[in-house]
Motif scaffolding. Structure first.
Motif, PDB file in Angstrom:
ATOM      1  N   GLY A 100      20.396 -26.475  41.106  1.00 33.88           N
ATOM      2  CA  GLY A 100      19.144 -26.704  40.856  1.00 33.88           C
ATOM      3  C   GLY A 100      18.302 -25.188  40.710  1.00 33.88           C
ATOM      4  N   THR A 101      16.884 -25.369  40.905  1.00 34.61           N
ATOM      5  CA  THR A 101      16.055 -24.086  40.974  1.00 34.61           C
ATOM      6  C   THR A 101      15.854 -23.422  42.223  1.00 34.61           C
ATOM      7  OG1 THR A 101      15.369 -25.000  38.839  1.00 34.61           O
ATOM      8  CG2 THR A 101      13.967 -23.271  39.680  1.00 34.61           C
ATOM      9  N   TYR A 102      15.718 -24.522  43.524  1.00 35.01           N
ATOM     10  CA  TYR A 102      15.379 -23.864  44.714  1.00 35.01           C
ATOM     11  C   TYR A 102      16.075 -22.943  45.103  1.00 35.01           C
ATOM     12  CZ  TYR A 102      12.063 -27.896  45.874  1.00 35.01           C
ATOM     13  OH  TYR A 102      11.001 -28.724  45.980  1.00 35.01           O
ATOM     14  N   PHE A 103      17.428 -22.890  44.915  1.00 33.14           N
ATOM     15  CA  PHE A 103      18.358 -22.066  45.532  1.00 33.14           C
ATOM     16  C   PHE A 103      18.317 -20.678  45.022  1.00 33.14           C
ATOM     17  CE2 PHE A 103      22.638 -19.841  46.183  1.00 33.14           C
ATOM     18  CZ  PHE A 103      22.497 -19.676  47.558  1.00 33.14           C
ATOM     19  N   PRO A 104      18.286 -20.620  43.573  1.00 32.75           N
ATOM     20  CA  PRO A 104      17.987 -19.085  43.131  1.00 32.75           C
ATOM     21  C   PRO A 104      16.599 -18.500  43.441  1.00 32.75           C
ATOM     22  CG  PRO A 104      18.138 -20.839  41.401  1.00 32.75           C
ATOM     23  CD  PRO A 104      18.607 -21.235  42.479  1.00 32.75           C
ATOM     24  N   ILE A 105      15.693 -19.476  43.350  1.00 33.53           N
ATOM     25  CA  ILE A 105      14.057 -18.838  43.573  1.00 33.53           C
ATOM     26  C   ILE A 105      14.306 -18.278  45.166  1.00 33.53           C
ATOM     27  CG2 ILE A 105      11.727 -19.642  44.088  1.00 33.53           C
ATOM     28  CD1 ILE A 105      12.566 -19.087  41.042  1.00 33.53           C
ATOM     29  N   GLY A 106      14.795 -19.379  46.048  1.00 34.02           N
ATOM     30  CA  GLY A 106      15.026 -18.998  47.434  1.00 34.02           C
ATOM     31  C   GLY A 106      15.609 -17.536  47.671  1.00 34.02           C
ATOM     32  N   GLY A 107      16.555 -17.531  46.898  1.00 33.05           N
ATOM     33  CA  GLY A 107      17.329 -15.980  46.731  1.00 33.05           C
ATOM     34  C   GLY A 107      16.313 -14.955  46.605  1.00 33.05           C
ATOM     35  N   CYS A 117      10.009  -3.746  50.145  1.00 34.76           N
ATOM     36  CA  CYS A 117       8.489  -3.778  50.239  1.00 34.76           C
ATOM     37  C   CYS A 117       7.945  -5.202  50.973  1.00 34.76           C
ATOM     38  CB  CYS A 117       8.000  -4.143  48.787  1.00 34.76           C
ATOM     39  SG  CYS A 117       8.118  -2.621  47.930  1.00 34.76           S
ATOM     40  N   GLY A 118       9.043  -5.745  51.747  1.00 37.38           N
ATOM     41  CA  GLY A 118       8.787  -7.006  52.431  1.00 37.38           C
ATOM     42  C   GLY A 118       8.212  -6.664  53.894  1.00 37.38           C
ATOM     43  N   VAL A 119       8.579  -7.665  54.797  1.00 40.16           N
ATOM     44  CA  VAL A 119       8.212  -7.581  56.169  1.00 40.16           C
ATOM     45  C   VAL A 119       8.939  -6.473  56.913  1.00 40.16           C
ATOM     46  CG1 VAL A 119       7.352  -8.730  58.163  1.00 40.16           C
ATOM     47  CG2 VAL A 119       6.712  -9.823  55.885  1.00 40.16           C
ATOM     48  N   PRO A 120       8.330  -5.366  57.588  1.00 45.57           N
ATOM     49  CA  PRO A 120       9.044  -4.578  58.306  1.00 45.57           C
ATOM     50  C   PRO A 120       9.990  -5.416  59.203  1.00 45.57           C
ATOM     51  CG  PRO A 120       7.065  -3.619  57.985  1.00 45.57           C
ATOM     52  CD  PRO A 120       6.937  -5.083  57.538  1.00 45.57           C
ATOM     53  N   ASP A 121      11.464  -4.903  59.206  1.00 45.68           N
ATOM     54  CA  ASP A 121      12.444  -5.299  60.019  1.00 45.68           C
ATOM     55  C   ASP A 121      12.655  -7.038  59.930  1.00 45.68           C
ATOM     56  OD1 ASP A 121      12.559  -2.877  61.363  1.00 45.68           O
ATOM     57  OD2 ASP A 121      10.895  -3.300  62.626  1.00 45.68           O
ATOM     58  N   LEU A 122      12.375  -7.470  58.754  1.00 48.86           N
ATOM     59  CA  LEU A 122      12.695  -8.957  58.606  1.00 48.86           C
ATOM     60  C   LEU A 122      13.763  -8.961  57.684  1.00 48.86           C
ATOM     61  CD1 LEU A 122      11.353 -11.649  58.825  1.00 48.86           C
ATOM     62  CD2 LEU A 122      10.584 -11.729  56.557  1.00 48.86           C
ATOM     63  N   VAL A 123      14.849  -9.733  57.917  1.00 49.88           N
ATOM     64  CA  VAL A 123      15.959 -10.286  57.006  1.00 49.88           C
ATOM     65  C   VAL A 123      15.726 -11.658  56.996  1.00 49.88           C
ATOM     66  CG1 VAL A 123      18.531 -10.230  56.778  1.00 49.88           C
ATOM     67  CG2 VAL A 123      17.213  -8.485  57.986  1.00 49.88           C
ATOM     68  N   ALA A 124      15.499 -12.136  55.780  1.00 48.98           N
ATOM     69  CA  ALA A 124      15.419 -13.363  55.288  1.00 48.98           C
ATOM     70  C   ALA A 124      16.676 -13.703  54.444  1.00 48.98           C
ATOM     71  CB  ALA A 124      13.957 -13.819  54.096  1.00 48.98           C
ATOM     72  N   THR A 125      16.890 -15.215  54.372  1.00 47.60           N
ATOM     73  CA  THR A 125      18.092 -15.631  53.791  1.00 47.60           C
ATOM     74  C   THR A 125      17.868 -17.071  53.258  1.00 47.60           C
ATOM     75  OG1 THR A 125      19.357 -14.666  55.650  1.00 47.60           O
ATOM     76  CG2 THR A 125      20.465 -16.407  54.380  1.00 47.60           C
ATOM     77  N   ALA A 126      18.201 -17.235  51.984  1.00 44.31           N
ATOM     78  CA  ALA A 126      18.151 -18.741  51.523  1.00 44.31           C
ATOM     79  C   ALA A 126      19.344 -19.381  51.883  1.00 44.31           C
ATOM     80  CB  ALA A 126      18.143 -18.289  49.919  1.00 44.31           C
ATOM     81  N   LEU A 127      19.158 -20.636  52.282  1.00 40.04           N
ATOM     82  CA  LEU A 127      20.117 -21.404  52.900  1.00 40.04           C
ATOM     83  C   LEU A 127      20.282 -23.091  51.876  1.00 40.04           C
ATOM     84  CD1 LEU A 127      19.350 -21.872  56.500  1.00 40.04           C
ATOM     85  CD2 LEU A 127      20.920 -20.109  55.290  1.00 40.04           C
ATOM     86  N   THR A 128      21.412 -23.330  51.434  1.00 42.80           N
ATOM     87  CA  THR A 128      21.573 -24.699  50.626  1.00 42.80           C
ATOM     88  C   THR A 128      21.421 -25.826  51.645  1.00 42.80           C
ATOM     89  OG1 THR A 128      24.003 -24.776  51.172  1.00 42.80           O
ATOM     90  CG2 THR A 128      23.445 -23.572  49.222  1.00 42.80           C
TER      91      THR A 128
END
Length: 342
Positions: A45-52, A73-84
């Motif tokens: 679907g669309t959620y996963f690529p948009i989440g990435g 240009c994100g939040v300093p020291d933040l690592v975000a991950t998209a999960l299925t």
């Protein structure tokens, strides 16, 4: 590593896996690094690529070049991950139980979950759900084999139809639409499959149709239509208007001609908003930071170039379709930027 949950139980088992969702950083970096998970849906679907895209936009791992130098240009020291995941219902449950920091959900599912109404009637409300932003409209697809003889929702009677997996927003929407057409699951030969499995069975002649809520073009439907003749069944007229009358989150919608191979005409359907949610327990400063990062100029370029639906994620509609409280951090950002009155 990707872990899936269905939102209907197994929460104890899920929590055992959550610690493994993101690889542990080197010990020296652990104190500086903050992880932020975004639960999405299946890969088709669309959620996963948009989440990435969103996770890339809000991340700025330790040691990254500064935004001014062309770096993160994100939040300093933040690592975000998209999960299925299994989708909206699973995501609101996972957020409510503290299994993930954030997730995507259809606007109606978010409201029903937060208030304990609709399909969540009789269940404990997930009162700590909070909104970060409205992202884009999601289209209700009803996909059928072109030679299946299905021209309308009423033609689904007696057919082999997938309503999507338990824990998905699609399943909720499909039941609402069937009811508007005076059908229910007992009138169909019903299956509860993920969209990719449903597409496989449709192409193999083992299924007649499936429902799927996603922004168009949905990758899984694109792949199916490129190799197998399909039809999008319209959802319009008086039954659709009744759905809209009874459910404030639905809107009239059109999937334009050419969205999928072989689709020669516009197709009437319904849509709901895709929301980015978090919990009230997440720190105000953190959510202020991820909201600010979502709407900065670097993210704008990333969203515009990364996916067709990314171009629809704009501040003009950031507060549309939201009927649950905003997270205070997000609210503060919108007030400071004039999107909400001070």
């Amino acid at each position: 590593m990707c872990v899936r949950w269905n939102g209907t139980g197994l929460l104890a088992a899920i929590s055992a896996f959550i610690v493994a969702l993101v690889p542990a950083p080197p010990a020296a970096a652990q104190d500086d690094m903050l992880f932020f998970r975004i639960a999405t849906a299946g890969r088709t679907g669309t959620y996963f690529p948009i989440g990435g895209l969103v996770s890339t936009a809000i991340s700025a791992p330790p040691g990254s070049r500064s935004c001014e130098e062309g770096g993160a240009c994100g939040v300093p020291d933040l690592v975000a991950t998209a999960l299925t995941s299994n989708g909206s219902v699973a995501n609101v449950n996972a957020i409510g139980f503290g299994l993930v920091e954030s997730g995507f959900s259809q606007s109606d599912v978010a409201y029903w979950a937060q208030t304990g109404t609709g399909p969540f009637l009789g269940k404990r409300p997930i009162e700590n759900l909070r909104a970060i932003a409205n992202l884009y409209p999601e289209s209700l697809h009803l996909v059928t084999a072109r030679d299946a003889g299905i021209e309308s929702v009423t033609d689904l009677q007696g057919k082999r139809v997938s309503l999507d997996e338990p824990g998905s927003g699609t399943l909720v929407e499909a039941r609402i639409v069937l009811s508007a057409y005076e059908l229910d699951e007992r009138d169909l030969d019903t299956e509860y499959l993920s969209p990719d499995k449903a597409a496989e069975k449709l192409a193999a002649g083992e299924l007649d149709a499936f429902f799927f809520v996603s922004g168009f073009p949905a990758e899984g439907i694109e792949r199916l239509a490129a190799s197998f003749p399909v039809r999008l069944v319209p959802i319009g007229g008086a039954p659709a208007q009744e759905v809209i009358r009874q459910n404030r989150f639905f809107s009239e919608h059109v999937i334009p001609a050419g969205s999928y191979e072989g689709q020669e005409d516009d197709v009437e359907t319904l849509s709901v908003g895709a929301l980015w949610l978090t919990s009230a327990e997440q720190p105000d400063e953190l959510i202020y930071g991820v909201t600010e990062a979502l709407w900065n100029d670097a993210s704008r370029k990333l969203l515009d170039e990364g996916h067709a639906k990314g171009r629809l994620i704009v501040t003009d509609t950031a507060l549309d379709n939201i009927a649950i409280p905003l997270h205070p951090g997000a609210e503060r950002y919108y007030r400071e930027t004039g999107l909400l009155p001070k």
